[in-house]
Design a protein around this motif. Structure first.
Motif, PDB file in Angstrom:
ATOM      1  N   LEU A  57      28.235  70.623 -55.939  1.00 53.58           N
ATOM      2  CA  LEU A  57      27.513  69.347 -55.910  1.00 53.58           C
ATOM      3  C   LEU A  57      28.431  68.150 -56.116  1.00 53.58           C
ATOM      4  N   ASN A  58      29.716  68.401 -56.315  1.00 59.68           N
ATOM      5  CA  ASN A  58      30.664  67.297 -56.306  1.00 59.68           C
ATOM      6  C   ASN A  58      30.822  66.737 -54.894  1.00 59.68           C
ATOM      7  N   LEU A  59      30.443  67.532 -53.902  1.00 63.61           N
ATOM      8  CA  LEU A  59      30.514  67.080 -52.514  1.00 63.61           C
ATOM      9  C   LEU A  59      29.236  66.333 -52.165  1.00 63.61           C
ATOM     10  N   SER A  60      29.393  65.125 -51.648  1.00 64.20           N
ATOM     11  CA  SER A  60      28.224  64.283 -51.379  1.00 64.20           C
ATOM     12  C   SER A  60      27.272  64.933 -50.379  1.00 64.20           C
ATOM     13  N   LYS A  61      27.798  65.667 -49.400  1.00 61.65           N
ATOM     14  CA  LYS A  61      26.927  66.284 -48.400  1.00 61.65           C
ATOM     15  C   LYS A  61      25.999  67.327 -49.039  1.00 61.65           C
ATOM     16  N   GLN A  94      25.787  61.771 -62.364  1.00 60.42           N
ATOM     17  CA  GLN A  94      26.578  62.984 -62.558  1.00 60.42           C
ATOM     18  C   GLN A  94      26.405  63.869 -61.322  1.00 60.42           C
ATOM     19  N   ASN A  95      27.489  64.461 -60.877  1.00 60.53           N
ATOM     20  CA  ASN A  95      27.428  65.286 -59.672  1.00 60.53           C
ATOM     21  C   ASN A  95      27.033  66.726 -60.006  1.00 60.53           C
ATOM     22  N   ASN A  96      25.831  66.855 -60.561  1.00 60.85           N
ATOM     23  CA  ASN A  96      25.289  68.173 -60.893  1.00 60.85           C
ATOM     24  C   ASN A  96      23.766  68.085 -60.817  1.00 60.85           C
ATOM     25  N   PHE A  97      23.106  69.187 -61.131  1.00 66.74           N
ATOM     26  CA  PHE A  97      21.652  69.197 -61.002  1.00 66.74           C
ATOM     27  C   PHE A  97      20.997  68.209 -61.962  1.00 66.74           C
ATOM     28  N   ALA A  98      21.520  68.134 -63.194  1.00 66.71           N
ATOM     29  CA  ALA A  98      20.970  67.180 -64.160  1.00 66.71           C
ATOM     30  C   ALA A  98      21.069  65.758 -63.625  1.00 66.71           C
ATOM     31  N   GLY A  99      22.186  65.443 -62.979  1.00 63.12           N
ATOM     32  CA  GLY A  99      22.359  64.109 -62.421  1.00 63.12           C
ATOM     33  C   GLY A  99      21.359  63.812 -61.324  1.00 63.12           C
ATOM     34  N   ILE A 100      21.025  64.833 -60.532  1.00 58.17           N
ATOM     35  CA  ILE A 100      20.058  64.649 -59.458  1.00 58.17           C
ATOM     36  C   ILE A 100      18.646  64.490 -60.028  1.00 58.17           C
TER      37      ILE A 100
END
Length: 332
Positions: A57-61, A94-100
């Motif tokens: 999930l660090n990748l924007s795509k 954050q680039n993880n599920f919590a961030g989403i």
């Protein structure tokens, strides 16, 4: 309008078994001028088990693909207003599920002019460990209702079990999960309220909740029923949410459950009723092994099948999720 000017504060998760008053509680809290609680998100019970398919999930795509899939499921279509994709992506810190999760619900809160968000999906209680790992500073509010009343309501819903034996089993299963949660968190993180107490003393309990979540009490919370934003629950629930507190909306089981229904329910859930302060009326209730077989294989299946046939919204939701899952597996 998208904005990043609002600081994130500790989120609030509302837990409670189906038909235990989670909608009422969420509407009360949502009426606080600083807090928004959207309709159910089903983020953890739907997408957490699928995270391995989305890759890094660090990748924007990959983040965008996950956000797009989240926004396509049926319950997201029930949010009013619908979440804005670009605002969601802009609020992911954050680039993880919590961030989403945070980006999605916080962006919706910003659209409501609120500074703090809450989340209400009963099934998320089964993911409490994952939620606490993602949001270690969150506040958890659990509402519990007499299982006979909640089961009476759930029995008539478009989803869930349709026999008091299975309804009692489901209620006990939920409370066992809550007991495990309670053993792992501090008093500062967990607050429990009985639905019946919320009905009989709404002002006092609302003030207690505000103390727990460290917010000033607002009288607006007591006027939750004036909120005319669409709330896609069933007609009976929606009708009740559009009225002031109905203090008499308890102990319906006393006039609606047959002696056999009570015996079956209390034989399964009696200890949990008593543990939460609810009276039991059957002396040494039990279910014979033959009756248990009859319930499991003859009485319950036809009722459940009929309910499933009628559940058009559930079919649509299930097909959307199946399409997402199938695509994820095929492209893995």
């Amino acid at each position: 309008m998208c904005s990043s000017s609002i600081k994130n504060t500790s989120p609030i998760f509302i837990f409670g078994s189906a038909r235990s008053g989670t909608s009422l509680l969420s509407r009360i809290i949502n009426s606080h001028p600083r807090i928004s609680v959207p309709f159910e998100s089903h983020l953890y019970d739907t997408f957490y088990p699928w995270l391995k398919y989305y890759g890094d999930l660090n990748l924007s795509k990959n983040r965008e693909r996950l956000v797009d899939d989240i926004l396509s499921i049926e319950c997201m279509r029930d949010w009013s207003p619908r979440p804005d994709r670009e605002c969601v992506l802009a609020e992911i810190s954050q680039n993880n599920f919590a961030g989403i999760v945070d980006g999605l619900i916080r962006s919706w809160s910003i659209s409501q002019g609120k500074k703090r968000w809450g989340e209400k999906t009963p099934a998320h209680a089964f993911f409490w460990r994952e939620i606490l790992s993602d949001f270690p500073k969150c506040k958890i509010i659990h509402i519990v209702r007499d299982g006979r009343d909640s089961s009476l309501s759930l029995k008539n819903a478009r989803f869930g079990p349709k026999h008091y034996y299975h309804l009692a089993k489901a209620w006990v299963k939920y409370l066992k999960v809550i007991e495990a949660l309670k053993s792992e968190v501090s008093r500062d993180s967990f607050y429990e309220v009985r639905y019946e107490d919320l009905l009989s003393n709404t002002d006092h309990k609302s003030r207690e909740i505000c103390d727990f979540i460290e917010e000033d009490f607002s009288e607006e919370m007591l006027s939750f029923y004036t909120n005319r934003n669409p709330y896609p629950t069933d007609k009976d629930n929606l009708r009740n949410l559009a009225k002031p507190i109905i203090s008499s909306n308890s102990n319906k089981w006393k006039s609606s459950m047959s002696p056999r229904d009570l015996r079956i329910f209390e034989s399964v859930a009696g200890p949990y009723l008593e543990a939460y302060g609810y009276e039991t009326v059957m002396s040494h209730p039990n279910i014979s092994s033959i009756e248990e077989v009859l319930i499991k294989y003859f009485e319950h299946p036809p009722k459940k099948i009929l309910s499933m046939i009628k559940n058009r919204k559930g079919h649509i939701d299930g097909l959307r999720r199946l399409a997402i899952y199938t695509r994820l597996v095929i492209t893995q």
